[in-house]
Design a protein around this motif. Sequence first.
Motif, PDB file in Angstrom:
ATOM      1  N   THR A 175      40.295  27.682  40.365  1.00 16.52           N
ATOM      2  CA  THR A 175      39.716  28.377  41.375  1.00 16.52           C
ATOM      3  C   THR A 175      39.758  27.738  42.701  1.00 16.52           C
ATOM      4  OG1 THR A 175      38.121  29.105  39.809  1.00 16.52           O
ATOM      5  CG2 THR A 175      37.536  29.553  41.823  1.00 16.52           C
ATOM      6  N   LYS A 180      47.855  28.647  38.722  1.00 20.69           N
ATOM      7  CA  LYS A 180      46.963  29.526  39.158  1.00 20.69           C
ATOM      8  C   LYS A 180      45.843  29.662  38.179  1.00 20.69           C
ATOM      9  CE  LYS A 180      49.531  31.833  42.469  1.00 20.69           C
ATOM     10  NZ  LYS A 180      50.543  33.186  42.513  1.00 20.69           N
ATOM     11  N   ALA A 181      44.682  30.148  38.545  1.00 19.43           N
ATOM     12  CA  ALA A 181      43.444  30.308  37.469  1.00 19.43           C
ATOM     13  C   ALA A 181      43.985  31.197  36.211  1.00 19.43           C
ATOM     14  CB  ALA A 181      42.210  30.949  38.190  1.00 19.43           C
ATOM     15  N   HIS A 182      44.610  32.332  36.784  1.00 15.88           N
ATOM     16  CA  HIS A 182      45.072  33.209  35.587  1.00 15.88           C
ATOM     17  C   HIS A 182      45.783  32.496  34.415  1.00 15.88           C
ATOM     18  CE1 HIS A 182      48.295  34.444  37.994  1.00 15.88           C
ATOM     19  NE2 HIS A 182      48.973  34.641  36.791  1.00 15.88           N
ATOM     20  N   THR A 213      44.011  29.997  32.285  1.00 14.53           N
ATOM     21  CA  THR A 213      43.340  30.889  31.243  1.00 14.53           C
ATOM     22  C   THR A 213      44.195  31.228  30.312  1.00 14.53           C
ATOM     23  OG1 THR A 213      41.772  32.123  33.082  1.00 14.53           O
ATOM     24  CG2 THR A 213      41.824  32.846  30.845  1.00 14.53           C
ATOM     25  N   GLU A 271      40.517  36.917  37.590  1.00 15.31           N
ATOM     26  CA  GLU A 271      41.449  35.589  37.400  1.00 15.31           C
ATOM     27  C   GLU A 271      41.171  34.755  36.074  1.00 15.31           C
ATOM     28  OE1 GLU A 271      44.089  33.626  38.784  1.00 15.31           O
ATOM     29  OE2 GLU A 271      44.793  35.263  40.074  1.00 15.31           O
ATOM     30  N   ALA A 272      40.011  34.767  36.153  1.00 15.17           N
ATOM     31  CA  ALA A 272      39.212  33.775  34.861  1.00 15.17           C
ATOM     32  C   ALA A 272      39.556  34.429  33.691  1.00 15.17           C
ATOM     33  CB  ALA A 272      38.031  33.424  35.029  1.00 15.17           C
ATOM     34  N   SER A 273      39.684  35.820  33.585  1.00 11.24           N
ATOM     35  CA  SER A 273      39.995  36.508  32.354  1.00 11.24           C
ATOM     36  C   SER A 273      41.580  36.766  32.170  1.00 11.24           C
ATOM     37  CB  SER A 273      39.174  37.895  32.410  1.00 11.24           C
ATOM     38  OG  SER A 273      38.047  37.815  32.513  1.00 11.24           O
ATOM     39  N   GLY A 274      42.347  36.038  33.219  1.00  8.26           N
ATOM     40  CA  GLY A 274      43.949  35.934  32.947  1.00  8.26           C
ATOM     41  C   GLY A 274      44.433  37.186  33.587  1.00  8.26           C
ATOM     42  N   VAL A 275      43.777  37.699  34.624  1.00  7.54           N
ATOM     43  CA  VAL A 275      44.389  38.943  35.351  1.00  7.54           C
ATOM     44  C   VAL A 275      45.361  37.947  36.377  1.00  7.54           C
ATOM     45  CG1 VAL A 275      44.119  40.920  36.741  1.00  7.54           C
ATOM     46  CG2 VAL A 275      42.591  40.553  34.879  1.00  7.54           C
ATOM     47  N   PRO A 276      46.641  38.482  36.613  1.00  5.09           N
ATOM     48  CA  PRO A 276      47.621  37.766  37.678  1.00  5.09           C
ATOM     49  C   PRO A 276      47.016  38.668  38.905  1.00  5.09           C
ATOM     50  CG  PRO A 276      48.794  38.953  36.243  1.00  5.09           C
ATOM     51  CD  PRO A 276      47.369  39.305  35.717  1.00  5.09           C
ATOM     52  N   LEU A 290      37.586  36.959  41.091  1.00  6.57           N
ATOM     53  CA  LEU A 290      37.199  35.785  40.521  1.00  6.57           C
ATOM     54  C   LEU A 290      37.486  35.764  38.953  1.00  6.57           C
ATOM     55  CD1 LEU A 290      37.430  33.220  42.481  1.00  6.57           C
ATOM     56  CD2 LEU A 290      35.146  32.955  42.216  1.00  6.57           C
TER      57      LEU A 290
END
Lengths: 291, 314, 243
Positions: C52, C71-73, C76, B195-200, B192
Amino acid sequence: MEIPYDLLINALVAGLLLGAFYAAVTVGISISFGILDIVNIAHPGFIILGSYIAYIVNTRLGVDPILVSIVMLPVFYMFGAIVYQVYYHSFEKRGEDPLRGLAFFFGLLFVTEVALVIVFGVDYRYVQAPYIGPSLKFGMVDLPLRMLVPAVVALVLFLALQLFLTRTFMGRAIMGVAQDQLALRLVAASPTRIKRSAFAISMATAAVAGALLIIIQPVEPSVGREYIGRVFAICVLGGLGSIPGTLVGAMMLGVIESFTSTFYGPSWAPAVAFGVLLLVLAFRPAGLFGR
Amino acid sequence: MRSSTFVLICTAIAAAVFALARWYGNEYAFFAGYVVLQFIVLATAWNILGGYTGYVNFGSAAFFAVGAYTSIFFHKFYPLPIPVLIVLGGVLSGLIGLGMGYLTLRLRGAFFAIGTLALAVVLQTLVTNWTYVGGARGAYVLRPNEMEFIGPYIQYLFLLMLALTVFALSVARGIERSQLGYGFATIRDDELAAEASGVPTLRLKLIATTISGGLMGMAGAPFPYYLGYVQPSSAFGLEYAVNAIAMPMIGGTTSWVGPLIGAILLATIQQWATVTISSELGVLIVGVLLVGFVVLAPKGIVGLVGGWRRGRSG
Amino acid sequence: MALLEVSGLGKRFGGFVALDGIDFAVAAGERVGLIGPNGSGKSTLVNCICGTLANDSGTVHFDGAPIGGFKAHQRTRLGLARSFQLPRPFMSLTVAGNLRVPMVYTVNARGGRHLSAADIDARCAELLQLVGLAPKADRFPRDLTQVEMRKLELARAMAAEPKLLIADEAMAGLSQAEVSEIVALLIDLNKRGITIILIEHIMRAVMSFSERLVVLVSGKKIADGRPDVVIQDPEVERAYLGQ
């Protein structure tokens, strides 16, 4: 192609009987994986262990396999409590990644299987009981007692568990542990203790499922692997954590498999469960009855 | 150390191993050595997905068998040199890895693990019912006795597997030190947050399953030529799945060194047990070690050695 | 024009309605506080905005464009960063390593400006300085205290160079002094041009931080306006007294 009517009916009945038995095999996983979120893939291995215990006592002392399994319930319960304790201290408490928990159960499955191979070899083993052999016949429908007795025992076990989980304090606590650990602490119940009991109960069902298995078919140590796909397919099909869903999923899989082996040949049967599992995971991961 | 330097050093060590084996001159050394190398490739491949991203693959045997059966298929259809088969087997099993990942990687980790188990059984059933590649009875592969320039055929196979080992280790180490490996680590730690750090995350996981599955298929491609005869139960053997997990877990999962150590150790133990007592005992030892290590030494041998060295210096 | 515009946002879990037609907008440069009792849907709202969770109905616009299918990324990368309610650091990476992730995967993935390895090191040092974690750059998250963990969480969100930062209960469980420290940090970030939504229980922190207050109760927005006015609202009072 004209499908003979009696073949169809018999395949359906055989499938339902098989399905009831599958429900007994799966209910342990429904509790451990569905409710406790512990991916106990070793469960089928423990079922085979139950089969071999029934086999030993049956051949040495001539005791009925189902009776043996009922006597073994507390032993499997204790064993389950120990396994949970190790699991809890090694993985859950430490917050170790689930990777190692999975590997742990995979290792247990493998060790159980290989140990049985070393002790008993890879020959098929079977038990003796008065209901193995004769059949009831209703018109064109064949009801082999070898399938009927396990199906009835399985349904009794299933019903007992369902009543326990919905009607008793402990049962409700187990169902609650999945949803809200905090709420449980508020009513002064220790989540760890509840989970341990639940896991131990799930393990105890393996004793009964094992005895039923060796009544239905001869068993050798690697038979357990075929059941991995089945139990998880049923679990996912019925929706994780739903005990009635498990029964429905089990019946469905039993019927699908029975039809596959009647009309396409038994060599395709193993792929059915896994095929169903892959399809459900791909399209309806919440299960057929999930939201 | 730069990657090119690493590849050179690995190649040099591999050449030395080959020279040593030739000097020793015993055919058995090549047969046993091939198995050890094959497990190094399998364990390294498993670890690229399992160790780096934290997704457990129980179906290593399926990917291995896809490689093996690609060779069988082409052996009947249109014989090709083994290096070409290795590439083909790798591509095919890589694609299967991709498809498998696409089906299940959007779900919780446990589903992926169970899905891989399912994949192995589905593929085994398909192969068992596919008579062109021998069905349940299996298929024979006639192999020449000699190979030009090299000599006995087993030495050729050994050399191929040695090259594959160098390749697999270089890929694993390359990933570890790249941006990709960095992304994999974030997935293993917390998806999670990744993802929030931009990792696909989905894309990276698919890359990992593809590379991992591909390498396993490559390891399986020469297998029919090694054994001369393959049947579904040998190519899909559970011992491949167990070893592929146990070796990295026992060696240590966070770097390429772990699977290497674990594979050499466990493969050697199994070879020894098979020769002296029985192969069942060999695999039993693997299972017991796997359970023991995940419970008692979760960081594997690499972690134990690291802890011991820190303990001494600190 | 609003930087973030949420309209008619709905989300249900089975029969439980978590969000019921939420409308609200945040202008660029604003400091908005989002409050509500436990279970009022604050975290669900954040999760829907950040991708999310997928919302069942309604739309989210960010920077003028709809971001529903993203998507979330991807969100961001568009400039919408968040911190988590419970800190979720990457345990196997160092403190500096944690900050490097969004720089590599967000800032450099946006295209245009590319940070070199040296740039990234410099940015890490700068951010760690800003949140006061510079001495711990090479430590691992398990060595950090609660408040340091929260700071790391904020710094990591900041490392993505967002236009909008959503701080989800960045101060729960901290001491008074630590709360003031984090509030000062957030106000400082806002002065550097970042729009911030703060989700918080601690009223003192919310009141000193927010220029505008949005109140959620049982999945519905019941108030939206100047903090001193909103807090007098009888409906808001009832929601909090009823808790």
